[in-house]
Design a protein around this motif. Structure first.
Motif, PDB file in Angstrom:
ATOM      1  N   ARG A   1     -28.935  26.913  15.119  1.00  0.00           N
ATOM      2  CA  ARG A   1     -28.963  27.318  13.706  1.00  0.00           C
ATOM      3  C   ARG A   1     -29.635  28.670  13.546  1.00  0.00           C
ATOM      4  NH1 ARG A   1     -31.491  23.776   8.664  1.00  0.00           N
ATOM      5  NH2 ARG A   1     -31.337  25.415   7.087  1.00  0.00           N
ATOM      6  N   ILE A   2     -30.718  28.906  14.276  1.00  0.00           N
ATOM      7  CA  ILE A   2     -31.395  30.199  14.210  1.00  0.00           C
ATOM      8  C   ILE A   2     -30.481  31.305  14.711  1.00  0.00           C
ATOM      9  CG2 ILE A   2     -33.285  31.555  15.194  1.00  0.00           C
ATOM     10  CD1 ILE A   2     -34.975  29.012  15.156  1.00  0.00           C
ATOM     11  N   ASP A   3     -29.802  31.068  15.824  1.00  0.00           N
ATOM     12  CA  ASP A   3     -28.890  32.074  16.369  1.00  0.00           C
ATOM     13  C   ASP A   3     -27.748  32.355  15.402  1.00  0.00           C
ATOM     14  OD1 ASP A   3     -27.962  33.675  18.775  1.00  0.00           O
ATOM     15  OD2 ASP A   3     -26.231  32.364  18.492  1.00  0.00           O
ATOM     16  N   ARG A   4     -27.217  31.314  14.771  1.00  0.00           N
ATOM     17  CA  ARG A   4     -26.128  31.504  13.818  1.00  0.00           C
ATOM     18  C   ARG A   4     -26.596  32.300  12.595  1.00  0.00           C
ATOM     19  NH1 ARG A   4     -24.871  26.760  13.897  1.00  0.00           N
ATOM     20  NH2 ARG A   4     -25.985  25.961  12.071  1.00  0.00           N
ATOM     21  N   CYS A   5     -27.783  31.969  12.081  1.00  0.00           N
ATOM     22  CA  CYS A   5     -28.307  32.711  10.933  1.00  0.00           C
ATOM     23  C   CYS A   5     -28.625  34.155  11.307  1.00  0.00           C
ATOM     24  CB  CYS A   5     -29.558  32.023  10.395  1.00  0.00           C
ATOM     25  SG  CYS A   5     -29.260  30.408   9.636  1.00  0.00           S
ATOM     26  N   ARG A   6     -29.136  34.364  12.518  1.00  0.00           N
ATOM     27  CA  ARG A   6     -29.428  35.735  12.946  1.00  0.00           C
ATOM     28  C   ARG A   6     -28.151  36.563  13.012  1.00  0.00           C
ATOM     29  NH1 ARG A   6     -32.134  34.652  17.162  1.00  0.00           N
ATOM     30  NH2 ARG A   6     -34.234  35.117  16.413  1.00  0.00           N
ATOM     31  N   ARG A   7     -27.060  35.974  13.478  1.00  0.00           N
ATOM     32  CA  ARG A   7     -25.784  36.690  13.508  1.00  0.00           C
ATOM     33  C   ARG A   7     -25.301  37.020  12.099  1.00  0.00           C
ATOM     34  NH1 ARG A   7     -22.662  36.355  18.258  1.00  0.00           N
ATOM     35  NH2 ARG A   7     -23.724  35.280  19.963  1.00  0.00           N
ATOM     36  N   GLN A   8     -25.467  36.085  11.182  1.00  0.00           N
ATOM     37  CA  GLN A   8     -25.033  36.332   9.805  1.00  0.00           C
ATOM     38  C   GLN A   8     -25.826  37.464   9.163  1.00  0.00           C
ATOM     39  OE1 GLN A   8     -25.435  32.556   7.846  1.00  0.00           O
ATOM     40  NE2 GLN A   8     -23.656  31.646   8.873  1.00  0.00           N
ATOM     41  N   PHE A   9     -27.137  37.491   9.390  1.00  0.00           N
ATOM     42  CA  PHE A   9     -27.946  38.551   8.802  1.00  0.00           C
ATOM     43  C   PHE A   9     -27.661  39.901   9.458  1.00  0.00           C
ATOM     44  CE2 PHE A   9     -30.617  34.999   7.286  1.00  0.00           C
ATOM     45  CZ  PHE A   9     -30.736  35.378   5.959  1.00  0.00           C
ATOM     46  N   ARG A  10     -27.397  39.907  10.761  1.00  0.00           N
ATOM     47  CA  ARG A  10     -27.042  41.156  11.422  1.00  0.00           C
ATOM     48  C   ARG A  10     -25.700  41.664  10.896  1.00  0.00           C
ATOM     49  NH1 ARG A  10     -29.941  43.140  15.390  1.00  0.00           N
ATOM     50  NH2 ARG A  10     -28.190  44.524  15.853  1.00  0.00           N
ATOM     51  N   ARG A  11     -24.767  40.750  10.663  1.00  0.00           N
ATOM     52  CA  ARG A  11     -23.474  41.164  10.116  1.00  0.00           C
ATOM     53  C   ARG A  11     -23.641  41.727   8.701  1.00  0.00           C
ATOM     54  NH1 ARG A  11     -21.213  36.629  10.611  1.00  0.00           N
ATOM     55  NH2 ARG A  11     -20.619  36.963  12.783  1.00  0.00           N
ATOM     56  N   ALA A  12     -24.514  41.088   7.905  1.00  0.00           N
ATOM     57  CA  ALA A  12     -24.757  41.590   6.554  1.00  0.00           C
ATOM     58  C   ALA A  12     -25.411  42.970   6.588  1.00  0.00           C
ATOM     59  CB  ALA A  12     -25.635  40.604   5.787  1.00  0.00           C
ATOM     60  N   ALA A  13     -26.380  43.171   7.501  1.00  0.00           N
ATOM     61  CA  ALA A  13     -27.017  44.480   7.622  1.00  0.00           C
ATOM     62  C   ALA A  13     -26.019  45.538   8.070  1.00  0.00           C
ATOM     63  CB  ALA A  13     -28.179  44.391   8.611  1.00  0.00           C
ATOM     64  N   ASN A  14     -25.130  45.158   8.995  1.00  0.00           N
ATOM     65  CA  ASN A  14     -24.103  46.102   9.451  1.00  0.00           C
ATOM     66  C   ASN A  14     -23.181  46.494   8.298  1.00  0.00           C
ATOM     67  OD1 ASN A  14     -22.440  47.511  11.457  1.00  0.00           O
ATOM     68  ND2 ASN A  14     -20.986  45.859  11.118  1.00  0.00           N
ATOM     69  N   ASP A  15     -22.750  45.508   7.510  1.00  0.00           N
ATOM     70  CA  ASP A  15     -21.886  45.805   6.362  1.00  0.00           C
ATOM     71  C   ASP A  15     -22.610  46.700   5.356  1.00  0.00           C
ATOM     72  OD1 ASP A  15     -20.029  44.190   7.569  1.00  0.00           O
ATOM     73  OD2 ASP A  15     -20.447  42.437   6.313  1.00  0.00           O
ATOM     74  N   PHE A  16     -23.887  46.446   5.149  1.00  0.00           N
ATOM     75  CA  PHE A  16     -24.655  47.226   4.178  1.00  0.00           C
ATOM     76  C   PHE A  16     -24.735  48.692   4.598  1.00  0.00           C
ATOM     77  CE2 PHE A  16     -28.982  48.755   3.008  1.00  0.00           C
ATOM     78  CZ  PHE A  16     -28.756  48.916   1.656  1.00  0.00           C
ATOM     79  N   VAL A  17     -25.074  48.941   5.848  1.00  0.00           N
ATOM     80  CA  VAL A  17     -25.190  50.327   6.323  1.00  0.00           C
ATOM     81  C   VAL A  17     -23.824  51.013   6.315  1.00  0.00           C
ATOM     82  CG1 VAL A  17     -25.859  51.776   8.277  1.00  0.00           C
ATOM     83  CG2 VAL A  17     -27.248  49.798   7.673  1.00  0.00           C
ATOM     84  N   GLN A  18     -22.769  50.282   6.698  1.00  0.00           N
ATOM     85  CA  GLN A  18     -21.425  50.874   6.666  1.00  0.00           C
ATOM     86  C   GLN A  18     -21.049  51.282   5.247  1.00  0.00           C
ATOM     87  OE1 GLN A  18     -19.896  51.404   9.563  1.00  0.00           O
ATOM     88  NE2 GLN A  18     -21.477  50.287  10.675  1.00  0.00           N
ATOM     89  N   LEU A  19     -21.344  50.423   4.279  1.00  0.00           N
ATOM     90  CA  LEU A  19     -20.993  50.732   2.887  1.00  0.00           C
ATOM     91  C   LEU A  19     -21.821  51.896   2.348  1.00  0.00           C
ATOM     92  CD1 LEU A  19     -20.661  47.088   1.511  1.00  0.00           C
ATOM     93  CD2 LEU A  19     -18.814  48.752   1.810  1.00  0.00           C
ATOM     94  N   VAL A  20     -23.083  51.984   2.731  1.00  0.00           N
ATOM     95  CA  VAL A  20     -23.897  53.125   2.309  1.00  0.00           C
ATOM     96  C   VAL A  20     -23.334  54.417   2.895  1.00  0.00           C
ATOM     97  CG1 VAL A  20     -26.176  54.192   2.466  1.00  0.00           C
ATOM     98  CG2 VAL A  20     -25.981  51.769   1.959  1.00  0.00           C
ATOM     99  N   ALA A  21     -22.927  54.366   4.177  1.00  0.00           N
ATOM    100  CA  ALA A  21     -22.339  55.557   4.796  1.00  0.00           C
ATOM    101  C   ALA A  21     -21.059  55.975   4.080  1.00  0.00           C
ATOM    102  CB  ALA A  21     -22.055  55.286   6.273  1.00  0.00           C
ATOM    103  N   VAL A  22     -20.249  54.992   3.681  1.00  0.00           N
ATOM    104  CA  VAL A  22     -19.032  55.305   2.929  1.00  0.00           C
ATOM    105  C   VAL A  22     -19.385  55.916   1.577  1.00  0.00           C
ATOM    106  CG1 VAL A  22     -17.016  54.296   1.793  1.00  0.00           C
ATOM    107  CG2 VAL A  22     -17.643  53.569   4.091  1.00  0.00           C
TER     108      VAL A  22
END
Length: 294
Positions: free
Chosen positions: A140-161
């Motif tokens: 569960r921790i690994d799954r949540c960590r992946r979800q938060f990393r994906r959210a952070a990646n999306d956030f930075v990508q959208l800011v760059a756009v």
């Protein structure tokens, strides 16, 4: 061991298991203290509440073992040390009761012989149940960590756009927060948008989110925002480079996940192919054997 002793033992285990189940699944009361713990996290001396058996176990050896095993990663999955200890103890108690009750019932009916082996089997099954809970928490921790990393990646990508469309940094961040959608992204959006109400700069909220969920790139992004806010320097190129690096890392993780999934499917695939060949070749082999035998 006579039937009276067996019945007394089963009754004691039933009472203990029922008490553990009631205490384990009881909902925590809504209070100011619970809200404070949700906003600022739970400290080791407050976990489980004063006087609760979960808090007592969390402050003892089981709690120290869970803290060493998972560390601060429990906060990523929204769990506390008391939650994990309670789940482990409850699982072990239920399995111990189930095994002992089943063995006692079968021995009473004469289907199993009296043996001390069953007394060793029950703790072994209980330990396996606790290990399953620990493994489930780790997943569960690994799954949540992946979800938060994906959210952070999306956030930075959208800011760059957003920065490529001649928006200011604040406008690009608000654009990214308004576009992203997921449970993890909602947590990031809530922390950043509530930062001004708490008197916290936006970059400190993003940096705190990165430290909490162990996302180093988000802390680097927050440092760039701080330089822009304090010194007024342009960070468009820096954010674009960070977004490219995070995108490459995300693609690499996806490739590893795909390779892992293919490796996990190789065994069942080979078994299916071999079984199909045997099923199709068996009638022919039987006819050949009958022909030569005849």
């Amino acid at each position: 061991m006579n039937p009276l002793q067996i019945g007394a033992g089963v009754a004691t285990l039933v009472a203990a298991a029922s008490w553990c189940a009631v205490r384990g699944f009881r909902r925590a009361p809504v209070s100011v203290e619970a809200a404070r713990q949700r906003m600022y996290g739970v400290t080791h001396d407050r976990i489980g509440g004063a006087g609760s058996w979960g808090g007592s176990l969390s402050a003892g050896a089981p709690g120290r073992w869970v803290a060493r095993r998972f560390g601060g990663s429990l906060q990523i999955a929204g769990l506390s040390i008391a939650d994990v200890v309670t789940r482990i103890v409850t699982s072990m108690a239920v399995l111990l009761f189930a095994v002992l009750a089943s063995v006692a019932a079968l021995m009473t009916m004469g289907l199993l012989p009296l043996s001390s082996f069953w007394l060793l089997l029950a703790p072994l099954v209980a330990v396996m149940g606790g290990w399953v809970v620990v493994h489930d928490v780790a997943e569960r921790i690994d799954r949540c960590r992946r979800q938060f990393r994906r959210a952070a990646n999306d956030f930075v990508q959208l800011v760059a756009v957003g920065l490529t469309t001649d928006q200011s940094v604040e406008e690009a961040v608000r654009f990214a927060l308004g576009v992203g959608s997921s449970d993890a992204f909602d947590s990031l959006r809530t922390d950043v948008l509530r930062a001004p109400q708490r008197g916290i700069p936006m970059w400190e909220a993003i940096d705190g989110f990165g430290h909490t969920y162990e996302i180093r790139e988000l802390s680097e992004f927050a440092a760039s925002l701080e330089r822009q806010g304090v010194q007024g320097v342009s960070i468009a190129d820096t954010v674009a480079s960070l977004a490219t690096a995070m995108r490459a890392k995300a693609l690499d993780e996806l490739e590893r996940d795909a390779d892992r999934a293919n490796a996990n499917l190789s065994g069942p695939t080979i078994g299916f192919v071999v079984s199909t060949i045997v099923f199709l070749a068996y009638p022919l082999a039987q006819r050949i054997s009958d022909a030569f035998g005849g």
